[in-house]
Motif scaffolding. Structure first.
Motif, PDB file in Angstrom:
ATOM      1  N   ARG A  27       1.312   4.152  -3.169  1.00  0.00           N
ATOM      2  CA  ARG A  27       0.958   5.556  -2.994  1.00  0.00           C
ATOM      3  C   ARG A  27       2.181   6.478  -2.995  1.00  0.00           C
ATOM      4  N   ASP A  57       4.121   6.513  10.664  1.00  0.00           N
ATOM      5  CA  ASP A  57       2.779   6.692  11.219  1.00  0.00           C
ATOM      6  C   ASP A  57       2.825   7.375  12.576  1.00  0.00           C
ATOM      7  N   ARG A  70       4.073  10.481   5.095  1.00  0.00           N
ATOM      8  CA  ARG A  70       2.851  10.182   5.831  1.00  0.00           C
ATOM      9  C   ARG A  70       1.609  10.705   5.112  1.00  0.00           C
ATOM     10  N   GLY A  71       1.691  11.879   4.493  1.00  0.00           N
ATOM     11  CA  GLY A  71       0.535  12.468   3.834  1.00  0.00           C
ATOM     12  C   GLY A  71       0.024  11.673   2.651  1.00  0.00           C
ATOM     13  N   GLN A  72       0.807  10.745   2.155  1.00  0.00           N
ATOM     14  CA  GLN A  72       0.381   9.952   0.995  1.00  0.00           C
ATOM     15  C   GLN A  72      -0.722   8.956   1.332  1.00  0.00           C
ATOM     16  N   ARG A  73      -1.020   8.787   2.613  1.00  0.00           N
ATOM     17  CA  ARG A  73      -2.075   7.836   2.970  1.00  0.00           C
ATOM     18  C   ARG A  73      -3.427   8.247   2.407  1.00  0.00           C
ATOM     19  N   TRP A  74      -3.554   9.531   2.010  1.00  0.00           N
ATOM     20  CA  TRP A  74      -4.823  10.007   1.450  1.00  0.00           C
ATOM     21  C   TRP A  74      -4.950   9.657  -0.032  1.00  0.00           C
ATOM     22  N   ARG A  75      -3.928   9.097  -0.628  1.00  0.00           N
ATOM     23  CA  ARG A  75      -4.002   8.703  -2.044  1.00  0.00           C
ATOM     24  C   ARG A  75      -4.684   7.335  -2.165  1.00  0.00           C
ATOM     25  N   TRP A  76      -5.901   7.255  -1.689  1.00  0.00           N
ATOM     26  CA  TRP A  76      -6.604   5.987  -1.611  1.00  0.00           C
ATOM     27  C   TRP A  76      -6.923   5.395  -2.983  1.00  0.00           C
ATOM     28  N   TRP A  77      -6.899   6.273  -4.037  1.00  0.00           N
ATOM     29  CA  TRP A  77      -7.249   5.773  -5.376  1.00  0.00           C
ATOM     30  C   TRP A  77      -6.103   5.014  -6.039  1.00  0.00           C
ATOM     31  N   ARG A 125       0.827  -1.201   0.000  1.00  0.00           N
ATOM     32  CA  ARG A 125       0.000   0.000   0.000  1.00  0.00           C
ATOM     33  C   ARG A 125       0.871   1.264   0.000  1.00  0.00           C
TER      34      ARG A 125
END
Length: 314
Positions: free
Chosen positions: A29, A270, A291-298, A25
């Motif tokens: 991302r 994290d 860490r901010g890449q966790r929002w790249r859920w697509w 994952r």
């Protein structure tokens, strides 16, 4: 907040197993880039030498003996070769030969007069790293890095032309001396590989300066430790939050890499203990994880290291 960069082998040396879900994952991302492949190019992404050259022999000599300033240096590393139908193939070199101080004490005296007559001093402050001290103004041909020669026919990598003629002759004479040396017969009788050749490489003079932004560098590799020392990175365990360069190029097991390095570092991200994690592979592939890449859920997980996926700019 500190960052960590992992130096890793080429992906083909690790690929084959699916990545664990947290790693897949995070890589899916990540920001991805592509650099030049090869060991020298990989290290040059993290160190700047002034002037811009790559004198491996002078750098490791300074690490081994502290006397590299003022002269031109050339590695003359011990090697094992075996004849085949096309020529002579290099099967092992350096540490793989398991040399001891007794080996160098036995073998070097037979070789020193050969190089002394040519105006060069041969010595070995470390059993697996042998050096030729050349006059400062000496011109040496471009020798292939020993890693590129391993497994290949030596003659495909020898320097050509008039400048290379002298070195080809020195190598041939050194091979004869080593082949006939009784110490090699004793090594073979003990089940050890013979030292029946040298390989010249890494020539040059010590750089005026080596620069890096890392303040913590961990590596078993002599060249990387030499670069760290030249850049003033004195301690591999410097305290506090500092940017770290960690050498894991020796790993060949993907499960171990994920369990012992990637997953703990992702957990540190994290917990906000790391600002970023960069994976730098020898084949040039680079992944920067934040860490901010966790929002790249697509963006879908990267199940295998060579799996194609849409890349974000590095």
């Amino acid at each position: 907040m500190a960052s960590a960069t992992l130096l890793l082998p080429a992906r083909r040396r690790l690929d084959g197993q699916p990545l664990p879900e947290p790693v897949a994952r995070a890589l899916g991302r990540s920001d991805r880039g592509e650099g030049e492949a090869g060991q020298p190019a990989q290290l040059r992404r993290h160190f700047r030498l002034l002037p811009d050259h790559w004198p491996v022999a002078a750098l490791t000599r300074q690490l081994d003996a502290g006397d590299a300033g003022g002269d031109t240096w050339l590695r003359a590393d011990p090697a094992r070769i075996a004849p085949d139908m096309h020529g002579a193939r290099m099967l092992a070199w350096g540490e793989a030969l398991e040399l001891t101080a007794e080996d160098t004490a036995q073998l070097l005296p037979a070789l020193k007069p050969l190089f002394g007559d040519a105006g060069f001093l041969l010595d070995a402050p470390q059993p697996s790293r042998w050096y030729l001290r050349l006059p400062r103004e000496a011109k040496v041909p471009a020798f292939a890095p020993v890693q590129d020669v391993l497994g290949d026919d030596l003659f495909d990598h020898l320097p050509q032309g008039e400048q290379g003629r002298r070195w080809r002759a020195l190598l041939s004479e050194a091979q004869v001396l080593l082949h006939n040396h009784p110490w090699n017969a004793q090594r073979v009788a003990q089940g050890k590989p013979p030292v029946n050749s040298l390989w010249f490489w890494g020539g040059g003079r010590l750089p005026d300066a080596v620069q890096t932004h890392y303040r913590q560098i961990r590596s078993p590799d002599a060249l990387l430790r030499a670069l760290a020392a030249a850049a003033g990175v004195v301690s591999a365990q410097e305290a506090g939050q500092v940017d770290a360069l960690i050498d894991l190029r020796h790993l060949r097991n993907l499960d171990r890499l994920c369990a012992e390095a990637l997953q703990p570092l992702l957990q540190a991200l994290d917990r906000r203990e790391l600002a970023a994690l960069t994976l730098d592979f020898e084949d040039g592939a680079q992944f920067r994880i934040a860490r901010g890449q966790r929002w790249r859920w697509w963006r879908r997980p990267l199940r295998r290291l060579h799996e194609a996926a849409d890349a974000m700019p590095a």
